[in-house]
Design an enzyme around this catalytic site. Structure first.
Site, PDB file in Angstrom:
ATOM      1  N   ARG A 191       0.840  -1.211   0.000  1.00 31.23           N
ATOM      2  CA  ARG A 191       0.000   0.000   0.000  1.00 31.23           C
ATOM      3  C   ARG A 191       0.866   1.249   0.000  1.00 31.23           C
ATOM      4  NH1 ARG A 191      -3.077   3.957   2.746  1.00 31.23           N
ATOM      5  NH2 ARG A 191      -5.250   4.040   2.031  1.00 31.23           N
ATOM      6  N   CYS A 192       1.913   1.255   0.798  1.00 34.85           N
ATOM      7  CA  CYS A 192       2.803   2.420   0.855  1.00 34.85           C
ATOM      8  C   CYS A 192       3.449   2.711  -0.496  1.00 34.85           C
ATOM      9  CB  CYS A 192       3.915   2.187   1.879  1.00 34.85           C
ATOM     10  SG  CYS A 192       3.397   2.309   3.594  1.00 34.85           S
ATOM     11  N   MET A 193       3.769   1.676  -1.249  1.00 36.05           N
ATOM     12  CA  MET A 193       4.517   1.844  -2.500  1.00 36.05           C
ATOM     13  C   MET A 193       3.627   2.171  -3.696  1.00 36.05           C
ATOM     14  SD  MET A 193       7.492  -1.067  -2.380  1.00 36.05           S
ATOM     15  CE  MET A 193       6.327  -2.442  -2.499  1.00 36.05           C
TER      16      MET A 193
END
Length: 409
Positions: free
Chosen positions: A398-400
């Site tokens: 999700r962060c990437m």
């Protein structure tokens, strides 16, 4: 994208993902050293070659599921290639925000960037510049005092985490005020993409801007439905920003009528809400809780007659609050089933930081095997990706990624 009137279309966390923004890991990771990695918010130093291989598996998994990928560096390069004047403006702004103080250094950097191809220039801006790269460079006292060790311009290794600098909400975006100074320049890219790129400069309202005084980061922004947002109040996002965003969305008469603010402890391990909480299916979420990780929940709604925001603290449990506002029974799968050892280990390695690419279909780090098995036992399809190097930056799938278009559900 064909079939959508707006270039941004995000009204859920789980609608089938059609288009997403990524960043290819680059030389900025090679410029991390043990002496400066904490400053740049890394807990270890990734091995670039393997990080690239792992990221390519991530990108291939998306492509194999018919997701169109945009790369932030490509979009910025396309903008700058459209106009010499715009390129010069961008260079000047970038140098200014890198806090270069002396005229001689500013002029050397302007010449240096101007003589690179646009792709190489953007790459160098991200990877950072050391003095030995520049001919005729002589450091002044001011440059030395304000410089990070070897660097004339600091690297930006966190560009890998495209989720944070801006966030898609409905048909608009927030261009975020980053909490840590080392990440401030990342949002210049978003500013230029949404001001000048032919695809994105029209029909994309900006709900929150990078020059706000209080911080807001995309890892704390969740779109649960066309009516409801969840915003984390965390180590990186301030309560003041939640209220500012709420006012902007309500006064612009968007479809969103409720914002749930989830306050979590200010802790490196829980830097953003998406490190401890994500949605993975219509009625299924994953979360991590422990003695020092808990949720305090507040509901923000708007009274149009008084033009005031009403804030109410929710006393119920997380599951019950979500059930009430979403209007259906909610299940929560705890990270590693709540096991004290595996849960803490897998949360640290982004076991709760999951990217849904469709309802009940997620991309997750393979290393979080206990949590992934639980997902599958509960009917979730898990696409596993390697992460021995990517996980060193404390960010998961999700962060990437920053979704740009999802199918409505």
């Amino acid at each position: 994208m064909e079939g959508y009137l707006n270039p941004i279309n995000i009204f859920s966390e789980i609608g089938r993902l059609k288009k997403v923004l990524l960043h290819r890991p680059g030389e900025e990771l090679e410029n991390l050293t043990p002496f400066i990695m904490k400053k740049f918010l890394f807990d270890d130093i990734p091995y670039l070659e393997v990080a690239r291989q792992e990221h390519e598996v991530f990108a291939s998994t998306l492509k194999n599921n018919s997701v169109e990928i945009e790369y932030v560096e490509d979009l910025v390069s396309e903008v700058l290639a459209s106009s010499v004047a715009l390129k010069d403006k961008f260079i000047s702004q970038f140098i200014l925000e890198a806090e270069i103080k002396t005229d001689s250094t500013i002029n050397i950097l302007k010449d240096y960037f101007s003589n690179l191809t646009i792709d190489n220039m953007v790459s160098k801006m991200i990877s950072g510049i050391v003095s030995k790269e520049l001919k005729n460079y002589v450091s002044s006292l001011d440059d030395l005092v304000n410089s990070a060790s070897l660097f004339i311009i600091d690297p930006m290794p966190n560009v890998l985490f495209t989720r944070d600098p801006f966030a898609s909400i409905g048909n608009g975006i927030t261009i975020n005020k980053m909490s840590n100074k080392v990440r401030h320049r990342e949002t210049i890219f978003a500013e230029y993409i949404f001001k000048y790129h032919p695809i994105y400069k029209k029909n994309v309202p900006i709900w929150f801007n990078r020059w706000e005084e209080s911080s807001l980061e995309g890892g704390d922004e969740f779109v649960l439905s066309k009516d409801i947002l969840v915003i984390g109040i965390s180590e990186r996002t301030e309560a003041e920003s939640v209220e500012k965003l709420a006012i902007s969305l309500f006064k612009n008469k968007t479809s969103f009528n409720t914002i749930l603010a989830f306050k979590i402890p200010k802790n490196r391990a829980y830097m953003h809400l998406d490190t401890v909480f994500t949605q993975i299916d219509y009625s299924v979420f994953t979360s991590f809780t422990s003695d020092d990780m808990y949720f305090s929940i507040y509901a923000l709604t708007y009274n149009s007659s008084s033009s005031k925001i009403h804030v109410k603290e929710e006393k119920a449990r997380l599951r019950d609050v979500l059930s009430f506002y979403l209007g259906r029974k909610i299940d929560i799968i705890k990270c590693a089933g709540g096991d004290l050892i595996h849960g803490a280990r897998e949360q640290w390695n982004d076991g709760a930081n999951i990217l849904a690419i469709a309802p009940g279909e997620v991309i997750a780090y393979s290393r979080n095997h206990v949590t992934n098995k639980l997902f599958e036992e509960n009917g979730i399809k898990v696409y596993r990706i390697p992460s021995s190097e990517l996980s060193r930056g404390r960010g998961g799938p999700r962060c990437m990624s920053m979704p740009l278009v999802r199918e409505d559900i």
